[in-house]
Design an enzyme around this catalytic site. Sequence first.
Site, PDB file in Angstrom:
ATOM      1  N   ARG A   2     -14.849  12.555   8.055  1.00 32.37           N
ATOM      2  CA  ARG A   2     -13.530  13.208   8.198  1.00 32.37           C
ATOM      3  C   ARG A   2     -13.286  14.153   7.032  1.00 32.37           C
ATOM      4  NH1 ARG A   2      -9.693   8.584   8.002  1.00 32.37           N
ATOM      5  NH2 ARG A   2      -8.069  10.138   8.241  1.00 32.37           N
TER       6      ARG A   2
ATOM      7  N   ASP B 239     -15.288   2.400   8.050  1.00 28.88           N
ATOM      8  CA  ASP B 239     -14.388   3.377   7.417  1.00 28.88           C
ATOM      9  C   ASP B 239     -15.154   4.240   6.424  1.00 28.88           C
ATOM     10  OD1 ASP B 239     -11.726   4.535   6.856  1.00 28.88           O
ATOM     11  OD2 ASP B 239     -12.153   3.774   4.861  1.00 28.88           O
TER      12      ASP B 239
ATOM     13  N   HIS C 252       0.849  -1.190   0.000  1.00 27.41           N
ATOM     14  CA  HIS C 252       0.000   0.000   0.000  1.00 27.41           C
ATOM     15  C   HIS C 252       0.878   1.231   0.000  1.00 27.41           C
ATOM     16  CE1 HIS C 252      -3.445   2.567   0.758  1.00 27.41           C
ATOM     17  NE2 HIS C 252      -2.637   3.257   1.544  1.00 27.41           N
TER      18      HIS C 252
ATOM     19  N   SER D  20      -7.766   3.834   9.216  1.00 30.93           N
ATOM     20  CA  SER D  20      -8.524   3.830   7.969  1.00 30.93           C
ATOM     21  C   SER D  20      -7.814   2.971   6.908  1.00 30.93           C
ATOM     22  CB  SER D  20      -8.671   5.284   7.494  1.00 30.93           C
ATOM     23  OG  SER D  20      -9.125   5.346   6.186  1.00 30.93           O
TER      24      SER D  20
ATOM     25  N   LYS E  18      -8.819  -1.465   5.921  1.00 29.93           N
ATOM     26  CA  LYS E  18      -9.179  -1.954   4.581  1.00 29.93           C
ATOM     27  C   LYS E  18      -8.192  -3.022   4.110  1.00 29.93           C
ATOM     28  CE  LYS E  18      -9.508   2.342   3.496  1.00 29.93           C
ATOM     29  NZ  LYS E  18      -9.700   3.720   3.104  1.00 29.93           N
TER      30      LYS E  18
HETATM   31  N1  URA Z   1      -6.264   6.834   2.615  1.00 26.24           N
HETATM   32  C1  URA Z   1      -7.214   6.202   3.350  1.00 26.24           C
HETATM   33  O1  URA Z   1      -7.758   5.191   2.941  1.00 26.24           O
HETATM   34  N2  URA Z   1      -7.534   6.723   4.551  1.00 26.24           N
HETATM   35  C2  URA Z   1      -6.960   7.832   5.061  1.00 26.24           C
HETATM   36  O2  URA Z   1      -7.299   8.244   6.151  1.00 26.24           O
HETATM   37  C3  URA Z   1      -5.982   8.490   4.278  1.00 26.24           C
HETATM   38  C4  URA Z   1      -5.637   7.954   3.050  1.00 26.24           C
END
Ligand code: URA
Length: 458
Positions: A176, A169, A90, A191, A195
């Site tokens: 957010r 999320d 990621h 967050s 995922k």
């Molecule tokens: N990418 C995400 O999935 N979440 C965040 O909070 C910031 C970048």
Amino acid sequence: MPVYAASPLHMIDLIRKKRDGGELDGREISFLTAGAADGSIPAEQLAAWLMAAWLQGLTLDETRALTVAMRDSGEKFSPRGLGRVAVDKHSTGGVGDKTSFLVAPLAAACGLAVPMISGRALGHTGGTLDKLEAIPGFRTALTLPEFEAVLHKCGASIVSQTPALVPADRALYALRDRTGTVESPGLICASILSKKLAAGLDALVLDVKTGSGAFLRRREDAEYLAALMVATAEAAGTRTVALLTDMGQPLGRMAGNWIELAECAELLRGERPAGSEDLRELSLQLAGWMIHLGGKAATPDTGYRLAEAALAGGSALRVFLEMVAAQGGDVSVFESPDKFHKPGATLVLESWQSGYVAKMDTTALGWAVQRLGAGREKTGEPVDPHAGIAFHARRGAKIERGQPLATLYASRAEMLAEPVALLQQAIRFTDAPPETVPLVSRVFARDDAETYLRNAVR
Ligand code: URA
């Protein structure tokens, strides 16, 4: 002694506790996360708690509890039936960052499964899904059984998040975004990792960007986030490392949608085009770590060499094309990538000065790419698959006035003026060569991350 049921929780108490600098326990975090996922806690209370968390920060224990509770808030993918170790990478986001199209087939070609759940363009950065959708017919919205079938067949699959995956999320991220509470290390960590971990990964390699094109430009912020994510993912049972990498200039020479895939196709064919050296090197380093953590190489260096062999021998290209075909994409466009590239308008920007390319405001370069049509103004809008910029000079290059610096692609000529002005402001020249910046400046494994966090003053 009578046993009493645990006393009921009230969201107002959790808001006040965080506001006053207290620490929420695991039960309180689970209550909050479940309420975000099923809609039983109203948005104004979640938003108030998010602002309290942004202002007070989350402790390491809170960050861990939030990550795990969010991961478990919806449907999850289990790679167990694949018979392969599941690994992923990621990136925190950058300009021209297309390593996913290289590392996923490289790791799969070395015998691993890469279940990659990706995102769309965000701010000045491009989106993996938008780039893949430049391939005619390519489907990113697969069901979990379809995702599993592609993984069985090819070893790698890149898809979008399903509505049922990590619903907490979805709810918290949308709030957010609207309440100025995105840039919080604990919230970002929970967050991103919720995922990634919902895909059931055995190992994860994080590419944490730093420099002028990164979301967290300050090195100390990027380091803290890297250490936090490594320690949190490890505590949740996934072997994880983070590489701190330079985003002080675009990665590789292409930034856009189709042109980024075309650049990756050249590398997958074993070519070594000038200007793509950093992309090739970073992809091999990331893949080397994935192959090592996935148990296919005793060290990351051996992993690097296995990845290099998969690139040179064509097995990674085969996996990539199989994955494209399995997700409905037309692989014939990779036969002549230049012929498929049909922008409506093209402009070659010549250098207005002689000297060394010394500095780039890479965030501004990213906005230029987005405004050429590679990104969108509003959620849900289509993007232009052919828009983007080919950069002809890297940082440190010696340039003469009048030499081509970049070629800009858009659908209409009138879309070119603003990006040209952004480039003219973003690129700075000097008479002497600039200092070189390492592509990978630090690697955080579990022990480094824990030591860093123990000593970090936040
Ligand atoms: N990418 C995400 O999935 N979440 C965040 O909070 C910031 C970048």
